[in-house]
Design a protein around this motif. Structure first.
Motif, PDB file in Angstrom:
ATOM      1  N   ARG A 213    -107.739 -32.077  38.382  1.00 36.58           N
ATOM      2  CA  ARG A 213    -108.997 -31.355  38.218  1.00 36.58           C
ATOM      3  C   ARG A 213    -109.927 -31.506  39.413  1.00 36.58           C
ATOM      4  O   ARG A 213    -110.869 -30.736  39.576  1.00 36.58           O
ATOM      5  N   ALA A 214    -109.660 -32.507  40.244  1.00 33.87           N
ATOM      6  CA  ALA A 214    -110.473 -32.684  41.447  1.00 33.87           C
ATOM      7  C   ALA A 214    -110.052 -31.727  42.558  1.00 33.87           C
ATOM      8  O   ALA A 214    -110.707 -31.660  43.599  1.00 33.87           O
ATOM      9  N   ILE A 215    -108.958 -30.997  42.334  1.00 32.57           N
ATOM     10  CA  ILE A 215    -108.416 -30.091  43.355  1.00 32.57           C
ATOM     11  C   ILE A 215    -108.822 -28.655  43.041  1.00 32.57           C
ATOM     12  O   ILE A 215    -108.565 -28.149  41.953  1.00 32.57           O
ATOM     13  N   LYS A 216    -109.430 -28.016  43.997  1.00 36.23           N
ATOM     14  CA  LYS A 216    -109.851 -26.631  43.826  1.00 36.23           C
ATOM     15  C   LYS A 216    -108.768 -25.657  44.274  1.00 36.23           C
ATOM     16  O   LYS A 216    -108.657 -24.554  43.743  1.00 36.23           O
ATOM     17  N   GLU A 217    -107.969 -26.072  45.241  1.00 35.42           N
ATOM     18  CA  GLU A 217    -106.963 -25.173  45.805  1.00 35.42           C
ATOM     19  C   GLU A 217    -105.837 -25.988  46.423  1.00 35.42           C
ATOM     20  O   GLU A 217    -106.078 -27.063  46.985  1.00 35.42           O
ATOM     21  N   ILE A 218    -104.610 -25.501  46.300  1.00 33.68           N
ATOM     22  CA  ILE A 218    -103.461 -26.131  46.952  1.00 33.68           C
ATOM     23  C   ILE A 218    -102.745 -25.084  47.787  1.00 33.68           C
ATOM     24  O   ILE A 218    -102.439 -23.984  47.301  1.00 33.68           O
ATOM     25  N   ASN A 219    -102.472 -25.412  49.040  1.00 35.49           N
ATOM     26  CA  ASN A 219    -101.768 -24.518  49.949  1.00 35.49           C
ATOM     27  C   ASN A 219    -100.451 -25.159  50.390  1.00 35.49           C
ATOM     28  O   ASN A 219    -100.416 -26.344  50.732  1.00 35.49           O
ATOM     29  N   PHE A 220     -99.383 -24.369  50.373  1.00 35.92           N
ATOM     30  CA  PHE A 220     -98.072 -24.817  50.833  1.00 35.92           C
ATOM     31  C   PHE A 220     -97.797 -24.214  52.217  1.00 35.92           C
ATOM     32  O   PHE A 220     -98.041 -23.024  52.435  1.00 35.92           O
ATOM     33  N   TYR A 221     -97.257 -25.050  53.126  1.00 34.32           N
ATOM     34  CA  TYR A 221     -97.015 -24.626  54.509  1.00 34.32           C
ATOM     35  C   TYR A 221     -95.591 -24.945  54.940  1.00 34.32           C
ATOM     36  O   TYR A 221     -94.956 -25.876  54.423  1.00 34.32           O
ATOM     37  N   PHE A 222     -95.101 -24.153  55.917  1.00 40.33           N
ATOM     38  CA  PHE A 222     -93.877 -24.528  56.634  1.00 40.33           C
ATOM     39  C   PHE A 222     -94.174 -24.505  58.122  1.00 40.33           C
ATOM     40  O   PHE A 222     -95.069 -23.799  58.592  1.00 40.33           O
ATOM     41  N   GLN A 223     -93.401 -25.288  58.859  1.00 37.09           N
ATOM     42  CA  GLN A 223     -93.661 -25.444  60.289  1.00 37.09           C
ATOM     43  C   GLN A 223     -92.340 -25.663  61.011  1.00 37.09           C
ATOM     44  O   GLN A 223     -91.574 -26.564  60.663  1.00 37.09           O
TER      45      GLN A 223
END
Length: 282
Positions: A213-223
């Motif tokens: 609940r402390a997280i507003k947004e999660i982003n997944f990345y590749f590099q």
């Protein structure tokens, strides 16, 4: 309407509307008299004596072919109507209240003709609480929020998905000493040094948190090795579960890549998972 099985009306929730095709196959004796094939369609009492036998054969064929022989509905959804929407009063907090505690308490009074099924609580359109037990109130820590105005939305649904929604504002004021701005996020899958091919795409990605609940947004990345990180997918509403899921839709060029996720908190703070390596083949 998926619940009533009747024609959807203007109050049927969009997620409960489905398009359904009805087939009503009959034997030729349903449509014509064998002694007057070009004449009018026979009334039920005028049908040939062999008609029930032929119709039973058609019914068995439809069952083998998994063809539904349900009658086409002519009446409209009688479950999702304005009179069946839950009646709700938000007793606390009042609109534009000032919240100075780290815990938000919401007290409601709700009734519904079909019975209350669940109550969902949102802050700034992010789900922070779900209660399926009477009296359906909320008691949730919100010390991860930034100070200032926020929107509280309460959504009350009965067991038939008739829903009431109400929103009001509150102003959050909390001392920094009581604030919890520490984010928790760790990578779950795929595992480090996994080997995948183009046939494995779309590829599921997951990250986990003990404090969702402390997280507003999660982003997944590749590099790519030596390259810049590129966004795969974004999850805007981490709805209280311990795992967040992303989907890597299209396979990149064969090679070695790093994967990681980043959590964004309500005050703009961030937390990045460890980077794991995946080997993408053809």
């Amino acid at each position: 309407d998926k619940i009533s099985g009747l024609l959807a009306n203007e109050n049927t929730p969009p997620e409960l509307i489905e398009e359904k095709k009805f087939r009503q196959p009959h034997s030729i004796l349903y449509y014509v008299k064998k002694d007057d094939p070009r004449g009018p369609e026979p009334a039920p009492a005028e049908r040939d004596i062999q008609f029930p036998i032929w119709e039973e054969a058609i019914k068995k064929w439809a069952e083998r072919e998994k063809i539904s022989l349900d009658e086409v509905p002519t009446e409209y959804d009688n479950i999702h109507r304005p009179e069946n929407i839950p009646q709700v009063i938000i007793n606390s907090p009042s609109d534009n209240a000032v919240i100075t505690a780290k815990t938000l308490q919401v007290i409601i009074a709700a009734t519904a003709p079909f019975g209350v099924g669940r109550v969902e609580y949102y802050i700034d359109d992010h789900l922070i609480g779900l209660n399926e037990q009477y009296p359906y109130n909320l008691n949730e820590e919100i010390n991860f929020l930034n100070n200032g105005p926020h929107k509280l939305t309460v959504k009350v649904c009965d067991v038939k998905e008739n829903c009431w929604r109400g929103a009001q504002q509150f102003n959050f004021v909390l001392n920094d000493s009581e604030r919890d701005s520490i984010l928790d996020l760790r990578w779950s899958s795929p595992a480090n040094n996994s080997a995948v091919s183009a046939a494995n795409f779309p590829l599921s990605l997951t990250a986990a948190s003990n404090k969702p609940r402390a997280i507003k947004e999660i982003n997944f990345y590749f590099q790519a090795e030596g390259g810049t990180a590129r966004l795969i997918s974004s999850l805007q509403n981490f709805n209280g579960g311990s795992e967040a899921a992303g989907v890597w839709s299209g396979a990149p060029e064969p090679g070695k890549y790093f994967l990681f996720a980043e959590a964004v908190g309500w005050v703009g703070n961030t937390k990045q998972t460890e980077k794991i390596r995946v080997n993408v083949g053809k």
